[in-house]
Write an enzyme that holds these catalytic residues in place. Structure first.
Site, mmCIF file in Angstrom:
data_model
loop_
_atom_site.group_PDB
_atom_site.id
_atom_site.type_symbol
_atom_site.label_atom_id
_atom_site.label_comp_id
_atom_site.label_asym_id
_atom_site.label_seq_id
_atom_site.Cartn_x
_atom_site.Cartn_y
_atom_site.Cartn_z
ATOM 1 N NE ARG A 1 16.306 -31.280 6.801
ATOM 2 C CZ ARG A 1 15.011 -31.388 7.030
ATOM 3 N NH1 ARG A 1 14.583 -31.624 8.282
ATOM 4 N NH2 ARG A 1 14.117 -31.264 6.067
ATOM 5 C CE LYS A 23 16.409 -27.662 5.829
ATOM 6 N NZ LYS A 23 16.404 -27.555 4.344
ATOM 7 C CG HIS A 47 21.956 -34.178 3.180
ATOM 8 N ND1 HIS A 47 21.349 -33.660 4.310
ATOM 9 C CD2 HIS A 47 21.094 -33.943 2.158
ATOM 10 C CE1 HIS A 47 20.191 -33.122 3.987
ATOM 11 N NE2 HIS A 47 19.999 -33.291 2.679
ATOM 12 N NE ARG A 79 17.080 -35.100 4.848
ATOM 13 C CZ ARG A 79 15.965 -35.025 5.564
ATOM 14 N NH1 ARG A 79 15.870 -35.709 6.693
ATOM 15 N NH2 ARG A 79 14.943 -34.285 5.170
ATOM 16 C CG HIS A 86 11.328 -33.734 2.411
ATOM 17 N ND1 HIS A 86 11.540 -34.801 1.559
ATOM 18 C CD2 HIS A 86 12.570 -33.284 2.743
ATOM 19 C CE1 HIS A 86 12.841 -34.989 1.398
ATOM 20 N NE2 HIS A 86 13.480 -34.088 2.105
ATOM 21 C CE1 TYR A 118 16.880 -38.981 -1.256
ATOM 22 C CE2 TYR A 118 14.869 -37.871 -0.581
ATOM 23 C CZ TYR A 118 16.239 -37.995 -0.543
ATOM 24 O OH TYR A 118 16.976 -37.130 0.226
#
Length: 296
Positions: A147, A171, A240, A243, A266, A275
């Site tokens: 990210r 995150k 992004h 990504r 994730h 995806y």
């Protein structure tokens, strides 16, 4: 008072980002204002499920997108969950409420051939510190899928040239290790050599400005946007997208979905599964373009 304590709880116990804190605080403030307009006062003990459903209907009527409505509902659910946990209320009135369904858009991505052209375009990158840096930023996004905030936060200490890996802090401060190819490690060494030669008094961060200070989000966004502008058919031109391109290429070339999930950082497999829909869309294009009966 309860709102501030709730935000403090999100920060200290849940490790939410400052961006999420601000969004949740704003969402709950708007919810409070709605309740005050409806009932004259905001009292958590008196809020029930019907009132929350009425608020959701109001948001939809005013044109708020389902995605935004669901984020606001998540904030309200989190707030009442906290109040129940500390004994302020006996039950969470938002617990069983479902938000509106959202139509999930397929993420935009760049094909490998286009990415190779963008990265290898000698004329697009000046022979300077900024040119070397910008080209490596584009490539690192593409070969790691990290990210924007993760790339900005990288430090020299996160790079292990011996094991050919980079440690990424994602995150909620979750860390993961991403492998690097020999070619990427060599390009990283080249960038660091140019940076250390050209930039005085630099910080500990891997990617810096000419004055040695850490780069900032808008700067990274502008760099990526500039180099993706050559693809006129691309609906978005942001970090992004790179990504998305990483994830799509990994799955297109046989990577196992759980491995891609770990590389992307994730928390849920559902986030990675989008995806697989992208790759299926690519298969449909190939089929319709190649099979004689499909063309008809």
């Amino acid at each position: 008072m309860w709102k501030e304590k709730w935000i403090q709880n999100l920060r200290n116990e849940k490790n939410y980002s400052s961006h999420t804190e601000i969004s949740y605080f704003t969402d709950l403030t708007q919810f409070q204002q709605f309740i005050v307009e409806e009932c004259g006062v905001f009292s958590p003990e008196q809020v029930d499920s019907d009132l929350i459903r009425h608020w959701i209907a109001h948001l939809i009527e005013t044109g708020i997108t389902p995605r935004s409505v669901n984020r606001k509902l998540s904030a309200v659910k989190s707030f009442f969950k906290y109040l129940k946990k500390i004994g302020k209320i006996n039950s969470n009135p938002a617990e069983k409420i479902r938000g509106p369904k959202t139509s999930r858009k397929l993420p935009a991505f760049v094909h490998h051939e286009e990415m190779t052209r963008i990265i290898d375009d000698e004329l697009a990158y000046p022979e300077s510190f900024e040119g070397v840096r910008d080209r490596f930023i584009i490539e690192l996004f593409y070969v790691t899928g990290m990210r924007k905030s993760e790339l900005i936060g990288l430090k020299d200490a996160d790079i292990d040239g011996y094991s050919k890996t980079v440690r990424v802090t994602g995150k909620r401060n979750k860390q993961r290790i991403i492998p690097l190819s020999d070619a990427t490690v060599e390009k990283m060494k080249n960038y660091i050599n140019v940076r250390d030669r050209e930039v005085p008094n630099k910080t500990a961060f891997l990617f810096v400005r000419k004055n040695g200070e850490q780069m900032y989000p808008k700067m990274i966004y502008n760099i990526v946007r500039k180099h993706l502008d050559s693809i006129s058919t691309l609906p978005k031109r942001s970090p992004h997208v790179l990504r998305h391109s990483f994830a799509t290429e990994m799955l297109n070339n046989g990577a196992e979905i759980n491995a891609v999930k770990e590389l992307l950082g994730h928390s849920s497999l559902a986030s990675t599964e989008v995806y697989t829909h992208v790759t299926f869309e690519e298969l449909k294009k190939v089929y319709h373009n190649a099979h004689p009966r499909a063309k008809n």
